[in-house]
Design a protein around this motif. Structure first.
Motif, short mmCIF file in Angstrom:
data_model
loop_
_atom_site.label_atom_id
_atom_site.label_comp_id
_atom_site.label_asym_id
_atom_site.label_seq_id
_atom_site.Cartn_x
_atom_site.Cartn_y
_atom_site.Cartn_z
N ARG A 22 84.35 -34.92 80.27
CA ARG A 22 83.73 -36.00 79.49
C ARG A 22 84.81 -36.89 78.87
O ARG A 22 85.84 -36.39 78.42
CB ARG A 22 82.86 -35.41 78.39
CG ARG A 22 81.73 -34.56 78.95
CD ARG A 22 80.61 -34.45 77.94
NE ARG A 22 79.51 -33.69 78.47
CZ ARG A 22 78.50 -34.22 79.12
NH1 ARG A 22 78.45 -35.51 79.34
NH2 ARG A 22 77.52 -33.46 79.58
N PRO A 23 84.54 -38.18 78.81
CA PRO A 23 85.49 -39.10 78.17
C PRO A 23 85.71 -38.71 76.71
O PRO A 23 84.80 -38.24 76.02
CB PRO A 23 84.80 -40.45 78.26
CG PRO A 23 83.75 -40.31 79.31
CD PRO A 23 83.36 -38.86 79.32
N GLY A 24 86.92 -38.91 76.24
CA GLY A 24 87.23 -38.62 74.84
C GLY A 24 87.53 -37.17 74.54
O GLY A 24 87.79 -36.81 73.40
N ARG A 25 87.49 -36.31 75.55
CA ARG A 25 87.79 -34.89 75.38
C ARG A 25 89.16 -34.60 75.99
O ARG A 25 89.62 -35.31 76.87
CB ARG A 25 86.74 -34.00 76.05
CG ARG A 25 85.29 -34.29 75.66
CD ARG A 25 84.95 -34.00 74.25
NE ARG A 25 85.07 -32.60 73.91
CZ ARG A 25 84.91 -32.12 72.68
NH1 ARG A 25 84.61 -32.92 71.68
NH2 ARG A 25 85.04 -30.85 72.44
N VAL A 26 89.82 -33.53 75.53
CA VAL A 26 91.12 -33.12 76.05
C VAL A 26 90.94 -31.80 76.77
O VAL A 26 90.30 -30.88 76.25
CB VAL A 26 92.15 -32.97 74.90
CG1 VAL A 26 93.48 -32.49 75.43
CG2 VAL A 26 92.29 -34.27 74.15
N TYR A 27 91.51 -31.69 77.97
CA TYR A 27 91.33 -30.50 78.80
C TYR A 27 92.67 -29.92 79.23
O TYR A 27 93.64 -30.65 79.42
CB TYR A 27 90.51 -30.83 80.06
CG TYR A 27 89.13 -31.31 79.73
CD1 TYR A 27 88.10 -30.41 79.50
CD2 TYR A 27 88.84 -32.66 79.63
CE1 TYR A 27 86.82 -30.84 79.17
CE2 TYR A 27 87.58 -33.11 79.31
CZ TYR A 27 86.57 -32.19 79.08
OH TYR A 27 85.31 -32.64 78.77
N ALA A 28 92.70 -28.61 79.40
CA ALA A 28 93.84 -27.91 79.99
C ALA A 28 93.34 -27.28 81.28
O ALA A 28 92.21 -26.79 81.35
CB ALA A 28 94.35 -26.83 79.05
N GLU A 29 94.18 -27.30 82.31
CA GLU A 29 93.81 -26.71 83.59
C GLU A 29 94.13 -25.22 83.57
O GLU A 29 95.22 -24.81 83.18
CB GLU A 29 94.57 -27.38 84.73
CG GLU A 29 94.23 -26.79 86.08
CD GLU A 29 95.02 -27.38 87.22
OE1 GLU A 29 94.77 -27.00 88.35
OE2 GLU A 29 95.91 -28.22 86.96
#
Length: 88
Positions: A22-29
């Motif tokens: 989702r836009p505005g979220r931060v993710y780690a793989e």
């Protein structure tokens, strides 16, 4: 498409029908192990034990249903969490 290919780029814990980032979220793989290729939402910081790793429930790990996968952020690249093993 196999299960591994299906999971890549999808968000861990999200509804299967809407598992896109989702836009505005931060993710780690997540790298390696049963959750390889999934994205972990770290916008508000993942819940971590004192050692800095995350414990994520999974049905597809070594211990099957009820098992958990252990991931830790890379020291030089916190946008990638490496698999440390499965725990019951």
């Amino acid at each position: 498409m196999d299960e591994t290919e299906f999971m890549k780029g999808r968000v861990y814990g999200a509804d299967h029908e809407d598992a896109s980032p989702r836009p505005g979220r931060v993710y780690a793989e997540l790298v390696g192990g049963p959750l390889d290729g999934l994205l972990l939402d770290v916008t508000d910081g993942p819940p971590r034990p004192a050692a800095g790793s995350v414990v994520l429930p999974t049905e597809i790990g070594r211990h099957g249903p009820g098992g958990r996968a252990l991931y830790a952020p890379r020291a030089l690249d916190p946008s990638r969490f490496d698999w440390q093993g499965d725990i019951p």
